[in-house]
Design a protein around this motif. Structure first.
Motif, short mmCIF file in Angstrom:
data_model
loop_
_atom_site.label_atom_id
_atom_site.label_comp_id
_atom_site.label_asym_id
_atom_site.label_seq_id
_atom_site.Cartn_x
_atom_site.Cartn_y
_atom_site.Cartn_z
N UNK A 87 0.82 -1.41 -0.16
CA UNK A 87 0.21 0.19 -0.06
C UNK A 87 0.86 0.75 -0.27
N UNK A 101 0.32 11.25 -3.10
CA UNK A 101 -0.23 10.84 -2.32
C UNK A 101 -1.25 9.44 -3.41
N UNK B 155 -5.85 7.94 0.79
CA UNK B 155 -5.50 8.57 2.05
C UNK B 155 -5.70 7.95 3.52
N UNK B 157 -7.92 5.56 3.95
CA UNK B 157 -8.32 3.93 3.75
C UNK B 157 -6.97 3.69 4.14
N UNK B 158 -5.53 4.34 4.06
CA UNK B 158 -4.44 3.73 4.46
C UNK B 158 -4.17 3.90 5.81
N UNK B 160 -7.28 3.83 8.24
CA UNK B 160 -7.85 2.92 8.23
C UNK B 160 -6.38 1.30 8.87
N UNK B 161 -5.78 1.41 7.66
CA UNK B 161 -5.35 -0.12 7.31
C UNK B 161 -3.90 -0.01 8.08
N UNK B 163 -4.00 1.66 11.34
CA UNK B 163 -4.88 1.26 12.04
C UNK B 163 -4.82 -0.15 12.56
N UNK B 164 -5.46 -0.73 11.48
CA UNK B 164 -5.57 -2.26 11.48
C UNK B 164 -4.65 -2.81 12.12
N UNK B 165 -3.59 -2.70 11.05
CA UNK B 165 -2.03 -3.18 11.63
C UNK B 165 -1.78 -3.14 12.73
N UNK D 92 -10.89 -4.83 14.90
CA UNK D 92 -9.10 -5.05 15.79
C UNK D 92 -9.79 -3.78 17.27
#
Lengths: 178, 181, 117, 123
Positions: A87, A101, B155, B157-158, B160-161, B163-165, D92
């Motif tokens: 990503x 970005x 951006x 969504x990035x 959020x990803x 945060x999940x990570x 999560x």
């Protein structure tokens, strides 16, 4: 009680057979949803979750511990970290090409790739990997082993632990209502 | 604008499962009923024209959350019970009831009716209408949700990803286990 | 002619599906212990859901959604009994005694005890 | 008030569910049930967002390539995206809370809030 997970796990022919029948279908469904999310309802979040749930189903059928060893921990970490890096990599690539970005139009201008493929990379290579990896990781982390002191604690008999917790609960249940 | 009987039945189901989740004393029963609640909610999302959300809720809300909750009570304790329902905590009911009544009396009259075409979110020419009309030209995908997710708000969504990570990392740290050593 | 048959077939299937689902719900509420309940929940419920789905497939006619419905039917027929099997099996392994008519005096009690182990 | 049940039904449901979730967080002593309450509260907010995006007589937010988008009556995609990501973030968050609960139980041997408070006061 969780100490019994591997003790109570007994192979069941019925469950094994039906999981063997169904797992390919759910995996295909998850992949379909991930890959086809651009034009139909669905997408990487859902598809990743379904792929993750397939692994959970396998874990229920074959035992949690064997599944975790089969799907080694480094694979899971690689899955999640790889998703985040892909990503980030796509986002930084557009920046390297001189845009903002995730400005996919630059792929079209510079490399001749339709913007759709940039999005698909994010969806399939990024989010789906992260979600599937995190779902599996959370499951294994919650399901796996015990801290040693609890292991000795519950080794006497499961009934005693449950009974102790229950006693404590009912005592306080009486108190707190007054 | 009036609700269909299907939606009405579904809402009653959702409400009943929510109330029983709150009142069941046995945690296992509460978790099972909460799974049913999530499934009802997923069907209701489909009714509200959100199939993507419905699929996510069915897979994650009804599936993964239920499994995680069940694993937690398997690993900790499940209080033995003689009563079916929890005693009602009246101060809590009063406080929460006041909260709900204030919300209903102050917020509801300000809201546009459900599904109205002059709803501010839907009629917004810069956001919703722009997305609906330019999605295919801008991105080449037909699913507007995917387009907004990955392109217009990539951006976001990035974030959020990540945060999940981070949550995955946090679980591993909290449970500091030999699991992922 | 064929349309009439189809219409009535749909009606009969829906009614039968409703009936079996209702029987299954009553069984889950009324039967004494976890084994009997999982038995009614698997058999009757599978039949009820199967008939309702068959009615849906008939009503949809020839289109993609029909294939999905038939696939769903197939999966319901596999997964529902498997889930019941898993529940009954884990109940047996946890040591829940099956309900027997000797404890007839306090069925309600033994039922809740069986549930809570 | 009653007429809102006809036109604002999802909002009414969402607010009632908010109240139930809040009640679970306040009144239930068991930590696992508190976490379920948090989840319920979240779902109510998701319902609010999704019903904001709903448009009567519309369609799911799919924009077919061949039609003129000006004539489309589809739900707003933006709240759907927010809810989509929020559901995944929510699971999560639930997992982190449950991991903390497992640790609390390993440390103190109880999941009840009041007992926990007593045990901590004793130390």
């Amino acid at each position: 009680m969780a100490d019994q997970y591997d003790d109570t796990y007994t192979e069941s022919q019925v469950i094994l057979t039906s999981v063997k029948i169904i797992a390919p279908f759910t995996l295909t469904y998850g992949l379909f949803m991930t890959f086809h999310g651009a034009d139909t309802p669905g997408g990487s979040f859902q598809g990743g979750a379904i792929i993750g749930v397939t692994i959970l189903m396998l874990a229920f059928a074959f035992g949690i511990e064997p599944t975790r060893q089969w799907l080694s921990n480094s694979t899971l970490v690689a899955l999640i970290a790889g998703g985040v890096s892909i990503f980030l990599g796509v986002g930084l690539a557009t920046m390297a090409l001189g845009g903002a970005f995730l400005e996919y139009e630059l792929f079209d201008e510079v490399l001749g790739i339709a913007p759709k493929w940039g999005m698909e990379t994010i969806e399939i290579g990024g989010i789906a990997l992260i979600v599937a990896g995190v779902v599996i990781t959370l499951f294994f982390a919650t399901a796996s082993g015990f801290t040693p002191e609890r292991g000795t604690d519950s080794s006497s008999s499961p009934g005693s632990v449950a009974g102790r917790g229950g006693d404590r609960d009912s005592e306080n249940g009486g108190d707190d209502d007054d | 604008m009036t609700m269909s009987w299907f939606a009405y039945t579904l809402m009653v189901f959702i409400l009943l499962t929510a109330v029983t989740t709150a009142l069941f004393r046995d945690v296992l029963s509460a978790i099972v009923v909460f799974g049913a609640y999530s499934l009802g909610m997923a069907i209701f999302y489909t009714f509200l024209l959100a199939p993507d959300v419905a699929m996510t809720e069915a897979a994650i809300g009804a599936g993964v959350t239920t499994i995680l909750l069940l694993l937690t009570i398997a690993r900790t304790t499940r209080p033995s019970t003689d009563r079916l329902f929890e005693r009602v905590h009246w101060p809590g009911v009063v406080a929460v009831g006041a909260f709900a009544i204030v919300l209903l009396w102050t917020v509801l009259p300000e809201m546009v009716a459900v599904g109205a075409e002059d709803a501010p979110v839907w009629a917004n020419a810069d956001v919703t209408q722009y997305y609906i009309q330019h999605t295919y030209d801008d991105t080449g995908v037909q699913n507007a949700v995917t387009a907004v997710l990955a392109a217009y708000r990539g951006f976001d969504t990035f974030g959020e990803a990540v945060v999940v990570f981070a949550a995955g990392v946090a679980v591993l740290i909290v449970l500091k286990r030999e699991v992922f050593a | 002619m064929i349309e009439t048959i189809r219409f009535w077939a749909i009606v009969v299937l829906v009614v039968l599906g409703l009936f079996f689902t209702f029987v299954s719900a009553v069984g889950v509420l009324r039967l004494p212990d976890v084994y009997a309940r999982s038995h009614t929940a698997s058999q009757t419920d599978t039949l009820g859901a199967g008939m309702a789905l068959a009615a849906v497939a008939l009503a949809l006619g020839w289109q993609n959604a029909t294939i999905y419905t038939v696939l769903l039917l197939f999966f319901v027929f596999i997964t529902n009994p498997t889930a019941a099997h898993a529940i009954a099996r884990s109940a047996a392994e946890t040591g829940i005694e099956p309900w027997t008519p000797e404890e007839d005096g306090n069925t309600g009690q033994s039922q809740t005890e069986g549930e809570n182990r | 008030m009653i007429e809102y049940l006809d036109t604002h039904y999802t909002y009414v449901l969402a607010f009632v569910l908010l109240a139930i979730g809040l009640y679970m967080m306040i009144a239930n002593e068991n930590l696992v049930k508190k976490v379920i309450g948090v989840n319920l509260f979240q779902t109510a907010i998701f319902l609010f967002f999704v019903s904001v995006a709903y448009v009567e007589g519309g369609d799911a937010p799919i924009v077919p390539a061949e039609t003129n988008p000006g004539e489309l009556l589809v739900a707003s995609p933006l709240p759907h995206v927010i809810v989509l990501t929020a559901i995944v973030v929510g699971v999560a968050l639930t997992a982190v809370a449950l991991a903390l609960i497992v640790r609390i139980y390993a440390e103190y041997g109880t999941l009840r809030e009041d007992t926990l408070r007593e045990v901590r006061a004793d130390e």
